[in-house]
Design an enzyme around this catalytic site. Sequence first.
Site: not given
Length: 468
Positions: A169, A202, A208, A212
């Site tokens: 994302h 995220r 995440h 990440d």
Amino acid sequence: MKMYQKPLMLLSVGLLLCGSLQAQKAKKTIVSSDTVYVKNNEMPNAGYFLPAPPDTASMDFVDDMIQWQWGKTQRNTPRGKQADRESPWEPYIMESVMSQCLGLDTICAEKTPALARFLKRAYNTGNKSTAAAKALYMRTRPFVQMGEDTWATYDTDFLRTNGSYPSGHTSLGWGTALAFAEMWPELQDTILRRGFQFGENRIITGAHYQSDVTAGYLCAAAAVARAHQHPEYLQDIEAARAEYRKLKGLPANYDPAAKAGLPMGVKILNAPVDTTSYRYEGDLFRYWKAKSLCYGHRRKLAVQNADLSDEYLMSIFGKAMGIKLTKDGTPAITELIQVVFKRSRSAAKALKDVYFRKRPYVQLGDATPIPEWEDYSRTSSSYASAHANLGWCLALVLAEVAPEWQDEVLRIGYNYGYDRVIVGYHWASDVDAGRLLACGVVARLHADSSFRELVKKARAEYVKIGSK
């Protein structure tokens, strides 16, 4: 010398009219080869140029845990609602985000075909940039690690079997933002801020970890750098500019780069961590992890990488590119490096002038392996790292000049920044900020035809020398 391929906040009515409601099924977008700018075999390999993700026994994981907890505190706030709305894995979300940034009612194929085409291809290119590293590491996602369910409305159980590192994302959002910042640099700060937040979303959703997301930003930047090797990218960006001029009633020769300066980090990034911040312990633990390397094999390289001279930069990046770079032998590449150096340092200085943060060795009363720099650096801000900014700027640009060796070039650029944490001159979050700012600087540079011509000449020079 021969060159060899290296192995290895709401949706607008206009969008609804464009039929985006069907995308709310939240299925992962299927990416075909004609909807991206970079093919699979050309994509930079983040499994090589980025480090492995932190495991639960790593000091780096402390920062991930702190940020996971922060994300949970945001869920019942307007920021959390934004993260929820923007969780679907579909281009129509970025169409909404970018239309808001550009002051348009909508971006969609029916009403803005050039902008929609450019967005979709940039989005898909960013999306694909994480594939190699995801497959390599298959990191467990936070909500799974913590024994929770998905939080965001449109996140599904598909995520349980999809690797967390790097964040896809983040890469598709940041990749789209970088492309649009280059397309219309007058609005770059607004565009890049929203792209940055798209990654932070995220963390809030629990899909995440921070590491990440940080890796996702870098994957996207590397993919967009490679996209510049493809004529279709440049054609699409020109078509999108022309369409936007028409939509805004601007003259056909209006240049959005003419009055746009470098991206302003203070408007794009978060303020630096200080000793009262909840995230300070994350920086402390990452400092101690890096400090341990200063007594090992990385010490010599970390000290060497403090060097900012043209000669040193050309030496380390020349080795990565498989040729010898010199002022006389490679004048076009030398000129390109000097231009990037100047603009990179200006962008980093502008951010340093806003925020003064004590460097780690000053804050903690430590000595460094570069004592001759200590007195001067006490009065110079640690945020953001100018070394990290420069190293990543050069890596992105030189990876475009030598795509045959892009992974090696990107790895050198990444380590050039991290070595500042090892020697105690920067906190890890300062280095992260420096690299993120570098992504925006490179996007802005590419908006100038004169810079693109410099890259073109440097590429031709590299091919000529490498073929001998």
